[in-house]
Write an enzyme that holds these catalytic residues in place. Sequence first.
Site, mmCIF file in Angstrom:
data_model
loop_
_atom_site.group_PDB
_atom_site.id
_atom_site.type_symbol
_atom_site.label_atom_id
_atom_site.label_comp_id
_atom_site.label_asym_id
_atom_site.label_seq_id
_atom_site.Cartn_x
_atom_site.Cartn_y
_atom_site.Cartn_z
ATOM 1 N N SER A 203 30.382 -40.392 -40.948
ATOM 2 C CA SER A 203 30.462 -39.313 -39.974
ATOM 3 C C SER A 203 31.739 -39.476 -39.139
ATOM 4 O O SER A 203 32.838 -39.449 -39.670
ATOM 5 C CB SER A 203 29.188 -39.268 -39.130
ATOM 6 O OG SER A 203 29.122 -38.077 -38.390
ATOM 7 N N ASP A 298 23.620 -31.220 -44.905
ATOM 8 C CA ASP A 298 24.559 -31.659 -43.878
ATOM 9 C C ASP A 298 25.583 -30.556 -43.628
ATOM 10 O O ASP A 298 26.207 -30.079 -44.576
ATOM 11 C CB ASP A 298 25.263 -32.931 -44.376
ATOM 12 C CG ASP A 298 26.234 -33.532 -43.378
ATOM 13 O OD1 ASP A 298 26.420 -32.965 -42.286
ATOM 14 O OD2 ASP A 298 26.817 -34.586 -43.699
ATOM 15 N N HIS A 328 22.474 -35.861 -43.356
ATOM 16 C CA HIS A 328 23.489 -36.551 -42.576
ATOM 17 C C HIS A 328 22.868 -37.792 -41.926
ATOM 18 O O HIS A 328 21.694 -37.789 -41.577
ATOM 19 C CB HIS A 328 24.010 -35.594 -41.490
ATOM 20 C CG HIS A 328 25.214 -36.104 -40.777
ATOM 21 N ND1 HIS A 328 26.486 -35.962 -41.274
ATOM 22 C CD2 HIS A 328 25.354 -36.773 -39.608
ATOM 23 C CE1 HIS A 328 27.346 -36.506 -40.443
ATOM 24 N NE2 HIS A 328 26.681 -37.019 -39.420
#
Length: 358
Positions: A203, A298, A328
């Site tokens: 991320s 995601d 995610h």
Amino acid sequence: GAKLSCKGQFGSRAMSLQQTITKLIFKLPGGLLVRMAGGKPLEINGRVLEPQLQMVAWNGRNAPPLSSLPADVVQAATREQLAMMAAAPEPGVIIEDSTIPGPDKNEIPVRIYLPDEQDTSNPMMVYYHMGGGVIGDLDTCNAFCSMIATIAKCPVLSVDYRLAPPHKFPAGIDDAMAAYEWALRNASKYGAPAGVAAVGGDSMGGNFAAIVSQEMKRQDKPIPALQLLIYPAVDLVEEFPSRTAFGETFSLSTDTMNWFMDQYLPEGHDRSDPLLSPGQSGDLSGLPPAIVITAGHDPLVDEGDDYALRLRRDGVYVKHKRYDNLSHAFTAFTDFSPGSRRACLQIAGMVRDMYGRL
């Protein structure tokens, strides 16, 4: 003092009981979990979310949005939630906490993972945790970093970079670059080759790993041996279709992403800045070999997939895999999500295989 310690013991006992009950629930058959979590499988764009992740999403559906809470409250709450979901580190690795010098005369807390069985030809991996530049810490990626160390047989340096809102952009990325350059100078003390290191992250950590790779090329410094980008945020300018299609999903929503950037960015900052949106760079040639991993559920999936294609198009060796039934942040869910654990073990194996190619 006595009262406090009593309360602390009670709190930890209550938490471990809650963890035990939660673990038992997640071991129920997938079909039963789906029935408990809305009655039918959660499917978007033909991708069906794993039942365990659907259950977590269902449980959290009534939680207040992050954007309605102060940052310090969010940081404390997410730390507690992630601790509930965290697996123990893998056996066969020595883990030590330390600090390294930072760029602004600050000390950067780090966690070093040394596998019992190390391949001395494999570079040290510098790893950056997820969290939008606002949440997350060394515990967030503890289990996953131990997997990389044991399976790829390399030392891992996990970096507790400064977080917003007290430390807005570019403090976090400055720490990320300082940690990478520290690894170049110090890797040999940990049995890894001198003057070389890999970078990785998920991320926002994936954003940092991509930026460090580009910035070292721009500055004509030693580029990383490998960039491991897991559901990376690479473009804050383009509106990819997945931003809308998965804009309300667990564990990242459009609202949460916007809130992260409100905390992270100084007012009016240009979002096409290459230290913010590595996906805005036109030429990706000459960058390190890449492992690009995306999650099917995601909002960031399209930009990650696109970045992998563009790297390959510009001549970079890329291993790209999308896990369609995961969400995610799955690197933090290895304790209760069988698919997340399998994926993390596979990704650590990809690092090992990529090291074999170097």
